[in-house]
Design a protein around this motif. Structure first.
Motif, short mmCIF file in Angstrom:
data_model
loop_
_atom_site.label_atom_id
_atom_site.label_comp_id
_atom_site.label_asym_id
_atom_site.label_seq_id
_atom_site.Cartn_x
_atom_site.Cartn_y
_atom_site.Cartn_z
N MET A 339 -25.67 2.85 38.75
CA MET A 339 -25.31 2.91 37.45
C MET A 339 -23.81 2.40 37.18
O MET A 339 -22.88 2.59 36.83
N ASN A 340 -24.11 1.08 36.92
CA ASN A 340 -22.94 0.23 36.75
C ASN A 340 -22.55 0.47 35.06
O ASN A 340 -23.25 0.91 34.28
N GLY A 341 -21.29 0.34 34.92
CA GLY A 341 -20.74 0.72 33.64
C GLY A 341 -21.23 0.03 32.64
O GLY A 341 -21.24 0.37 31.51
N ALA A 342 -21.86 -1.42 33.02
CA ALA A 342 -22.39 -2.12 31.75
C ALA A 342 -23.76 -1.48 31.63
O ALA A 342 -24.25 -1.79 30.32
N ASP A 343 -24.29 -0.73 32.40
CA ASP A 343 -25.68 0.01 32.20
C ASP A 343 -25.25 1.02 30.94
O ASP A 343 -26.24 1.38 30.21
N VAL A 344 -24.41 1.70 31.40
CA VAL A 344 -23.94 2.77 30.62
C VAL A 344 -23.58 2.37 29.12
O VAL A 344 -24.15 2.90 28.41
N VAL A 345 -23.05 1.23 28.94
CA VAL A 345 -22.77 0.87 27.69
C VAL A 345 -24.11 0.18 27.12
O VAL A 345 -24.23 0.49 25.58
N GLN A 346 -24.78 -0.19 27.87
CA GLN A 346 -26.21 -0.75 27.31
C GLN A 346 -26.94 0.25 26.59
O GLN A 346 -27.40 0.34 25.55
N MET A 347 -27.19 1.51 27.45
CA MET A 347 -27.70 2.64 26.85
C MET A 347 -26.98 3.21 25.50
O MET A 347 -27.29 3.37 24.60
N GLY A 348 -25.54 3.65 25.86
CA GLY A 348 -24.82 4.38 24.85
C GLY A 348 -24.50 3.72 23.82
O GLY A 348 -24.34 4.43 22.64
N ALA A 349 -24.19 2.07 23.72
CA ALA A 349 -23.78 1.38 22.64
C ALA A 349 -24.91 0.64 22.19
O ALA A 349 -25.39 0.96 20.65
N TYR A 350 -25.36 -0.06 22.73
CA TYR A 350 -26.44 -1.14 22.11
C TYR A 350 -27.83 -0.49 21.94
O TYR A 350 -28.40 -0.58 20.86
N ASN A 351 -28.54 0.14 22.97
CA ASN A 351 -29.84 0.94 22.55
C ASN A 351 -29.54 2.00 21.41
O ASN A 351 -30.29 2.09 21.10
N ASN A 352 -28.45 3.00 21.55
CA ASN A 352 -28.24 3.81 20.74
C ASN A 352 -28.23 3.09 19.31
O ASN A 352 -28.84 3.74 18.30
N ALA A 353 -27.58 2.12 19.05
CA ALA A 353 -27.48 1.36 17.96
C ALA A 353 -28.84 0.86 17.52
O ALA A 353 -29.29 0.97 16.14
N ALA A 354 -29.74 0.44 18.35
CA ALA A 354 -30.95 -0.25 17.96
C ALA A 354 -31.76 0.87 17.54
O ALA A 354 -32.50 0.88 16.61
N LEU A 355 -31.62 2.01 18.27
CA LEU A 355 -32.57 3.26 17.85
C LEU A 355 -32.12 3.67 16.49
O LEU A 355 -33.09 4.18 15.71
N ALA A 356 -30.96 3.91 16.20
CA ALA A 356 -30.48 4.12 14.68
C ALA A 356 -30.67 3.36 13.85
O ALA A 356 -31.30 3.88 12.73
N GLY A 357 -31.05 1.96 14.06
CA GLY A 357 -31.58 1.24 13.26
C GLY A 357 -33.00 1.21 12.87
O GLY A 357 -33.49 0.82 11.61
N VAL A 358 -33.78 1.77 13.71
CA VAL A 358 -35.03 2.26 13.52
C VAL A 358 -35.24 3.32 12.17
O VAL A 358 -36.04 3.04 11.21
N PHE A 359 -34.20 4.17 12.26
CA PHE A 359 -34.33 5.32 11.03
C PHE A 359 -33.33 4.86 9.92
O PHE A 359 -33.66 5.24 8.76
N PHE A 360 -32.46 3.98 9.98
CA PHE A 360 -31.63 3.19 8.85
C PHE A 360 -31.72 1.78 8.82
O PHE A 360 -30.69 1.06 9.46
N PRO A 361 -32.73 1.28 8.52
CA PRO A 361 -32.94 -0.18 8.76
C PRO A 361 -32.42 -1.12 7.67
O PRO A 361 -32.65 -2.35 7.95
N ASP A 362 -31.78 -0.51 6.67
CA ASP A 362 -31.17 -1.54 5.64
C ASP A 362 -30.14 -2.25 5.88
O ASP A 362 -29.94 -3.06 5.23
N ALA A 363 -29.30 -1.89 6.92
CA ALA A 363 -28.31 -2.58 7.31
C ALA A 363 -28.16 -2.24 8.90
O ALA A 363 -28.18 -1.46 9.37
N PRO A 364 -27.21 -3.25 9.32
CA PRO A 364 -26.99 -3.01 10.90
C PRO A 364 -26.17 -1.69 11.10
O PRO A 364 -25.20 -1.35 10.29
N ILE A 365 -26.15 -1.21 12.35
CA ILE A 365 -25.49 0.19 12.62
C ILE A 365 -24.93 0.04 13.85
O ILE A 365 -25.62 -0.78 14.85
N GLY A 366 -23.73 0.39 14.15
CA GLY A 366 -23.18 0.50 15.59
C GLY A 366 -22.58 -0.90 16.01
O GLY A 366 -22.54 -1.10 17.26
N GLN A 367 -22.37 -1.63 15.11
CA GLN A 367 -21.64 -3.09 15.45
C GLN A 367 -20.89 -3.47 14.10
O GLN A 367 -21.11 -2.99 13.13
#
Ligand SMILES: [Zn+2]
Length: 451
Positions: A339-367
């Motif tokens: 569990m590299n720190g970069a993998d934690v960020v991949q899940m907690g920041a990037y993947n969570n942001a992409a998931l939120a985008g599924v439900f709120f697609p009108d604008a980017p979220i989490g960046q």
């Protein structure tokens, strides 16, 4: 509003840390990003929020939570301690969710929402159950989310464990609320919906079929999967299929569906999740607390599954969850390279942001990018070593703490400033929740199995 004198963590690709920068927020989105002096010149009339050198970053996202669980805090489970996860469900969660009425659903949600605003969790994907108050329960939670000013995705956990009639009411509640949110106007577009299912082990073939039939194309599901091996054993007994294969047979998987946990799925199930583009969310604190094992999330990411991070109703402090993920896999495998720190960020920041985008697609979220939803936090962190985009994951894992969050903004509205809550009255919410606690606990005691 102009937020100036900040160090911006963009969570872009690649991630950047921009010193002495400013963000201009207009109509709920990030309108412009630039140096403080540049944006001060351009927007001389703007209302100013001086960050004073704090880190400005996207608010945290929680991929799986249960607002209904706040009354479990400090509650005694009668009799011997549950010996495994099925007993935890039977002796804690199922009698507790039966004890909830309209007032306690609202109070429990508000307790979690205060926690979220204070600790910078700005988008929350909730999974709700209150079998004795189903119809309208999602409206009550949506109202609380609206009052808080946060962003949330809501659903009701359909289950057969309380009989066919209540399963039907659960289905109807999801459909009613999906229809209501379809306009994009609930809580000014900050509340979205999905279709909730409890878990394969409490769902019959007939109910799964009914859910699939009822749900329009383009809408996904939110369901617990193989949190304990009992879910796999039950699925094999009911259908001859493992859980993920059973869900696939019923048309439940896909790029709009989120499965929680996946602790006991096998390689073929992982391949199927990857192939169907199904999201999976990891809850390390919950896995540890329930003693269910550790989901093989590194293997899942390698297999191409989009793995996110949730908290399963633990505190709304997502960096705590990041830290638990970082530590759990090292001790579980007895290997500090896991569990590299970069993998934690991949899940907690990037993947969570992409998931939120599924439900709120009108604008980017989490960046932090022009045009993105202005869901932002200020973090009063003063590193004692150099902090760069490359080593930021380890600054977060070893240096950041949610108590350092001083400002929380969602859709351009400030919900907390200098640590002061602006939308919710924490004292009143706590007092109201506490006043109800004796009755909630008494109802729980009536529902809890006596053996
Ligand atoms: Zn859960």
């Amino acid at each position: 509003m102009l937020i100036k004198n900040a160090k911006l963590v963009t969570w872009g690709l690649p991630n950047q840390i921009l010193e002495d920068h400013a963000v201009y927020v207009q109509d709920g989105v990030i309108a412009e990003i630039g140096s403080t002096s540049e944006l001060e010149d351009r927007y001389p009339e703007a209302e100013v929020l001086d960050a004073g050198g704090q880190y400005l970053m996207p608010g945290n996202i929680c991929a799986h939570t249960h607002f209904y669980g706040a009354y479990a805090r400090g509650m005694a489970i009668p009799g011997p301690a549950p010996k495994d996860f099925p007993e935890i469900l039977a002796k804690l969660w199922w009698p507790l969710d039966k004890a909830l009425d309209e007032a306690s659903v609202r109070a429990s949600a508000l307790v979690h929402l205060v926690d979220a605003v204070k600790h910078g969790t700005t988008t929350l994907i909730d999974h709700h159950a209150s079998p004795n108050f189903i119809d309208g329960s999602l409206d009550v939670i949506a109202e609380a989310v609206d009052q808080a000013g946060l962003r949330a995705v809501l659903c009701y956990e359909v289950t057969d464990r309380d009989g066919e009639a209540k399963a039907k009411v659960g289905i109807a509640e999801n459909l009613r609320f999906l229809k209501r949110t379809h306009t994009g106007e609930v809580a000014g577009g900050r509340v979205a919906a999905t279709f909730g299912l409890h878990a394969s082990l409490t769902l019959s073939e007939a109910t799964l079929e009914a859910c699939r039939e009822a749900v329009p194309e383009g809408v996904g599901f939110h369901i617990h999967v193989a949190e304990h091996e009992a879910d796999e054993e039950d699925s094999l007994a009911k259908s001859g299929l493992r859980v993920v294969n059973r869900l696939q047979k019923h048309g439940i998987l896909g790029p709009h569906t989120l499965v929680a946990h996946g602790v006991h799925i096998d390689g073929a199930e992982m391949a199927l999740l990857a192939e169907t583009g199904t999201w999976l969310t990891h809850q390390p604190r919950s896995n540890m607390n329930n003693g269910v094992g550790a989901a093989e999330v590194e293997a899942m990411m390698k297999a191409g599954i989009k793995v996110c991070l949730g908290n399963d109703g633990f505190s709304q402090t997502m960096w705590e969850e990041w830290k638990a993920a970082y530590l759990l896999h090292k001790v579980w495998h007895r290997d500090p390279r896991r569990m590299n720190g970069a993998d934690v960020v991949q899940m907690g920041a990037y993947n969570n942001a992409a998931l939120a985008g599924v439900f709120f697609p009108d604008a980017p979220i989490g960046q932090l990018v022009p045009g993105a939803h202005a869901d932002l936090i200020l973090v009063d962190y003063h590193p004692n070593t150099t902090c760069t985009p490359d080593n930021l994951p380890w600054h977060i894992l070893f240096g950041f703490h949610e108590s350092m969050v001083t400002m929380t903004m969602v859709a351009g509205k400030v919900l907390m400033r200098n640590g002061e809550l602006l939308t919710l009255d924490e004292e009143a919410i706590t007092a109201e929740a506490k006043a109800q606690a004796p009755e909630v606990w008494e109802r729980y005691r009536q529902f809890v199995p006596k053996n």
